[in-house]
Design a protein around this motif. Structure first.
Motif, PDB file in Angstrom:
ATOM      1  N   TYR A  64       0.808  -1.232   0.000  1.00  0.00           N
ATOM      2  CA  TYR A  64       0.000   0.000   0.000  1.00  0.00           C
ATOM      3  C   TYR A  64       0.830   1.267   0.000  1.00  0.00           C
ATOM      4  O   TYR A  64       0.369   2.327  -0.419  1.00  0.00           O
ATOM      5  CB  TYR A  64      -0.922   0.017   1.227  1.00  0.00           C
ATOM      6  N   GLY A  65       2.063   1.177   0.494  1.00  0.00           N
ATOM      7  CA  GLY A  65       2.910   2.351   0.672  1.00  0.00           C
ATOM      8  C   GLY A  65       3.527   2.315   2.048  1.00  0.00           C
ATOM      9  O   GLY A  65       3.740   1.236   2.614  1.00  0.00           O
ATOM     10  N   LYS A  66       3.773   3.489   2.641  1.00  0.00           N
ATOM     11  CA  LYS A  66       4.361   3.539   3.980  1.00  0.00           C
ATOM     12  C   LYS A  66       3.614   4.479   4.922  1.00  0.00           C
ATOM     13  O   LYS A  66       3.984   4.613   6.086  1.00  0.00           O
ATOM     14  CB  LYS A  66       5.832   3.957   3.904  1.00  0.00           C
ATOM     15  N   GLU A  67       2.587   5.167   4.435  1.00  0.00           N
ATOM     16  CA  GLU A  67       1.860   6.113   5.264  1.00  0.00           C
ATOM     17  C   GLU A  67       0.358   6.017   4.977  1.00  0.00           C
ATOM     18  O   GLU A  67      -0.049   5.725   3.852  1.00  0.00           O
ATOM     19  CB  GLU A  67       2.359   7.545   4.996  1.00  0.00           C
ATOM     20  N   ALA A  68      -0.436   6.272   6.007  1.00  0.00           N
ATOM     21  CA  ALA A  68      -1.896   6.282   5.831  1.00  0.00           C
ATOM     22  C   ALA A  68      -2.309   7.622   5.254  1.00  0.00           C
ATOM     23  O   ALA A  68      -2.858   8.482   5.929  1.00  0.00           O
ATOM     24  CB  ALA A  68      -2.584   6.040   7.171  1.00  0.00           C
ATOM     25  N   CYS A 128     -10.734   5.853  10.607  1.00  0.00           N
ATOM     26  CA  CYS A 128      -9.434   5.723   9.926  1.00  0.00           C
ATOM     27  C   CYS A 128      -8.622   6.983  10.233  1.00  0.00           C
ATOM     28  O   CYS A 128      -9.055   8.093   9.917  1.00  0.00           O
ATOM     29  CB  CYS A 128      -9.617   5.589   8.419  1.00  0.00           C
ATOM     30  N   VAL A 129      -7.468   6.812  10.835  1.00  0.00           N
ATOM     31  CA  VAL A 129      -6.606   7.948  11.171  1.00  0.00           C
ATOM     32  C   VAL A 129      -5.690   8.211   9.981  1.00  0.00           C
ATOM     33  O   VAL A 129      -4.881   7.360   9.610  1.00  0.00           O
ATOM     34  CB  VAL A 129      -5.772   7.665  12.433  1.00  0.00           C
ATOM     35  N   MET A 130      -5.834   9.392   9.389  1.00  0.00           N
ATOM     36  CA  MET A 130      -5.118   9.709   8.157  1.00  0.00           C
ATOM     37  C   MET A 130      -4.048  10.773   8.388  1.00  0.00           C
ATOM     38  O   MET A 130      -4.191  11.647   9.253  1.00  0.00           O
ATOM     39  CB  MET A 130      -6.101  10.185   7.085  1.00  0.00           C
ATOM     40  N   TYR A 131      -2.977  10.678   7.593  1.00  0.00           N
ATOM     41  CA  TYR A 131      -1.825  11.564   7.728  1.00  0.00           C
ATOM     42  C   TYR A 131      -1.492  12.199   6.380  1.00  0.00           C
ATOM     43  O   TYR A 131      -1.828  11.664   5.328  1.00  0.00           O
ATOM     44  CB  TYR A 131      -0.608  10.777   8.243  1.00  0.00           C
ATOM     45  N   HIS A 132      -0.809  13.332   6.450  1.00  0.00           N
ATOM     46  CA  HIS A 132      -0.225  13.907   5.247  1.00  0.00           C
ATOM     47  C   HIS A 132       1.006  13.088   4.872  1.00  0.00           C
ATOM     48  O   HIS A 132       1.534  12.311   5.686  1.00  0.00           O
ATOM     49  CB  HIS A 132       0.168  15.368   5.489  1.00  0.00           C
ATOM     50  N   ASP A 133       1.493  13.284   3.675  1.00  0.00           N
ATOM     51  CA  ASP A 133       2.681  12.549   3.242  1.00  0.00           C
ATOM     52  C   ASP A 133       3.910  12.885   4.085  1.00  0.00           C
ATOM     53  O   ASP A 133       4.867  12.105   4.130  1.00  0.00           O
ATOM     54  CB  ASP A 133       2.976  12.831   1.765  1.00  0.00           C
ATOM     55  N   ASN A 134       3.877  14.036   4.770  1.00  0.00           N
ATOM     56  CA  ASN A 134       5.010  14.403   5.638  1.00  0.00           C
ATOM     57  C   ASN A 134       4.849  13.848   7.047  1.00  0.00           C
ATOM     58  O   ASN A 134       5.592  14.222   7.962  1.00  0.00           O
ATOM     59  CB  ASN A 134       5.169  15.926   5.689  1.00  0.00           C
ATOM     60  N   HIS A 135       3.846  12.958   7.243  1.00  0.00           N
ATOM     61  CA  HIS A 135       3.587  12.230   8.488  1.00  0.00           C
ATOM     62  C   HIS A 135       2.837  13.035   9.545  1.00  0.00           C
ATOM     63  O   HIS A 135       2.591  12.529  10.642  1.00  0.00           O
ATOM     64  CB  HIS A 135       4.889  11.672   9.103  1.00  0.00           C
ATOM     65  N   VAL A 262       3.712  17.005  15.073  1.00  0.00           N
ATOM     66  CA  VAL A 262       4.348  18.139  14.386  1.00  0.00           C
ATOM     67  C   VAL A 262       5.857  18.157  14.613  1.00  0.00           C
ATOM     68  O   VAL A 262       6.581  18.890  13.925  1.00  0.00           O
ATOM     69  CB  VAL A 262       3.758  19.497  14.823  1.00  0.00           C
ATOM     70  N   LEU A 263       6.353  17.364  15.548  1.00  0.00           N
ATOM     71  CA  LEU A 263       7.783  17.357  15.861  1.00  0.00           C
ATOM     72  C   LEU A 263       8.520  16.385  14.945  1.00  0.00           C
ATOM     73  O   LEU A 263       7.993  15.323  14.604  1.00  0.00           O
ATOM     74  CB  LEU A 263       8.008  16.962  17.321  1.00  0.00           C
ATOM     75  N   PRO A 264       9.742  16.708  14.555  1.00  0.00           N
ATOM     76  CA  PRO A 264      10.474  15.829  13.634  1.00  0.00           C
ATOM     77  C   PRO A 264      10.756  14.446  14.197  1.00  0.00           C
ATOM     78  O   PRO A 264      10.894  13.482  13.441  1.00  0.00           O
ATOM     79  CB  PRO A 264      11.770  16.606  13.359  1.00  0.00           C
ATOM     80  N   LEU A 270       6.212   5.232  18.344  1.00  0.00           N
ATOM     81  CA  LEU A 270       4.953   4.630  17.933  1.00  0.00           C
ATOM     82  C   LEU A 270       3.753   5.343  18.574  1.00  0.00           C
ATOM     83  O   LEU A 270       3.860   5.926  19.654  1.00  0.00           O
ATOM     84  CB  LEU A 270       4.937   3.149  18.302  1.00  0.00           C
ATOM     85  N   HIS A 271       2.620   5.253  17.883  1.00  0.00           N
ATOM     86  CA  HIS A 271       1.394   5.927  18.312  1.00  0.00           C
ATOM     87  C   HIS A 271       1.080   5.670  19.788  1.00  0.00           C
ATOM     88  O   HIS A 271       0.933   6.602  20.591  1.00  0.00           O
ATOM     89  CB  HIS A 271       0.238   5.455  17.418  1.00  0.00           C
TER      90      HIS A 271
END
Length: 355
Positions: A64-68, A128-135, A262-264, A270-271
């Motif tokens: 699927y990829g690496k991010e939701a 479903c918890v969704m993220y931007h491509d920048n996590h 928001v932190l790098p 983990l969540h």
């Protein structure tokens, strides 16, 4: 106005995949299997052997990829074999499964989930918890119902990396605390009352069986304690999530986590690991000190974080950024009293001051 209640349906055990024919064949004959790269590899041998005994044909297997993210949702939806399949199997952990839950919703396909980790309740929940491509956290997507069925192979989860069950325990501990807090003093509807009550006692069970379950994962052997803990994470927690209104489903612990994204350094933790610290914040702010101290002692016994430094947060600037984001989250709005920035910041100071 009518009420519809759609509860999770699951099979658990080392032979859980033997139930695939029973639950899936009524929906058709062709399957698209989507999942995380490692998850697909971990489940391949047992899942392939089980599918050979069924009437189902696998049209495609896709990472699927690496991010939701919605980027990955659209990429999966564009694959012809996924479009043509009668049903979709979602294999993996929370982010993989949440992504595929949205894919199945958008394509109006029957969905079956196969968790290879017990880190969150995603396999059996409708959110479903969704993220931007920048996590960074992007928001929540919702299904009308959870997956049609979930197949939980306890041996596959026993062989997964230790830290995922460890973090899953941390995330699961928040459900009883947050739903109880968010619903306090409210006249609850049938489904909300049922959802709040279904997780009462969850934390006692986690504190009783958690260490033994983690030991099972260290030894890579499924045992009764592991199954009990999985049923709290993927079972009871998801039942609550499906039953209660989203306003009740989470609160300060998850607002803290979303602020943390928001932190790098967020991608290094983990969540559930992060959420568990948020539980201490909520219990401290709410002056549930005895309960907090019990939870903290258990967390320390299994080495979940009880300090900001455990999560790589070491500066006031990082705390300010985290709180800035957390205070924008809807999770905080449905509370028995207003959670102000001052209260949030004071809770952090008080938890950091604990021995």
């Amino acid at each position: 106005m009518s009420l519809s209640v759609n509860l999770p349906s699951l099979t658990i055990g080392t032979d859980a995949f033997d139930a695939i024919e029973e639950y899936c064949s009524q929906f058709g004959t062709t399957v698209a299997i989507l999942g995380g790269e490692k998850a697909l590899a971990a489940s391949k041998e047992k899942l392939s052997a089980a599918l050979e005994k069924t009437s189902l044909e696998v049209l495609t297997v896709q990472v699927y990829g690496k991010e939701a993210s919605y980027t990955n949702v659209e990429r999966m939806k564009a694959i012809k074999e996924v479009q043509d399949a009668d049903m979709i199997f979602a294999v993996g952990g929370g982010r993989a499964i949440d992504t595929i839950k949205v894919v199945a919703r958008d394509l109006d396909k029957p969905l079956f989930t196969i968790p290879t980790l017990a880190s969150v309740s995603a396999p059996t929940s409708a959110v479903c918890v969704m993220y931007h491509d920048n996590h960074e956290m992007a928001g929540l997507a919702f299904r009308k119902a959870p997956a049609d069925h979930t197949f939980i192979d306890t041996q596959i989860i026993a062989e997964a990396p230790y830290e995922y069950l460890w973090a899953g325990i941390g995330d699961c501990m928040s459900k009883e605390v947050e739903t109880s807090f968010s619903s306090r003093g409210r006249d609850l509807s049938f489904e909300n009352r049922l959802g709040v009550n279904v997780v009462k006692g969850t934390n006692d069970k986690l504190m009783e069986a958690g260490a033994k379950a983690l030991e099972a994962v260290k030894n890579k052997e499924a045992n009764a304690a592991l199954e009990e803990v999985i049923l709290e994470i993927i079972g009871a927690s998801a039942y609550a999530s499906v039953l209660v209104d989203n306003d009740i489903n989470s609160n300060m612990a998850h607002a803290y986590y979303y602020g943390y994204t928001v932190l790098p350094q967020a991608h290094e933790h983990l969540h559930g690991e992060v959420v568990s610290y948020g539980i201490l914040l909520l219990l401290t702010m709410d002056e549930q000190f005895e309960y907090r101290d019990r939870m903290k002692a258990f967390m320390e016994s299994i080495k979940l974080p009880t300090k900001l430094a455990d999560q790589g947060v070491t500066t006031q600037e990082e705390i300010d950024k985290l709180v800035d984001k957390a205070m924008t989250m809807d999770d905080l709005t449905f509370s028995p009293y207003e959670i102000t920035r001052e209260k949030f910041e004071q809770a952090i100071k008080d938890v950091e001051a604990l021995a």
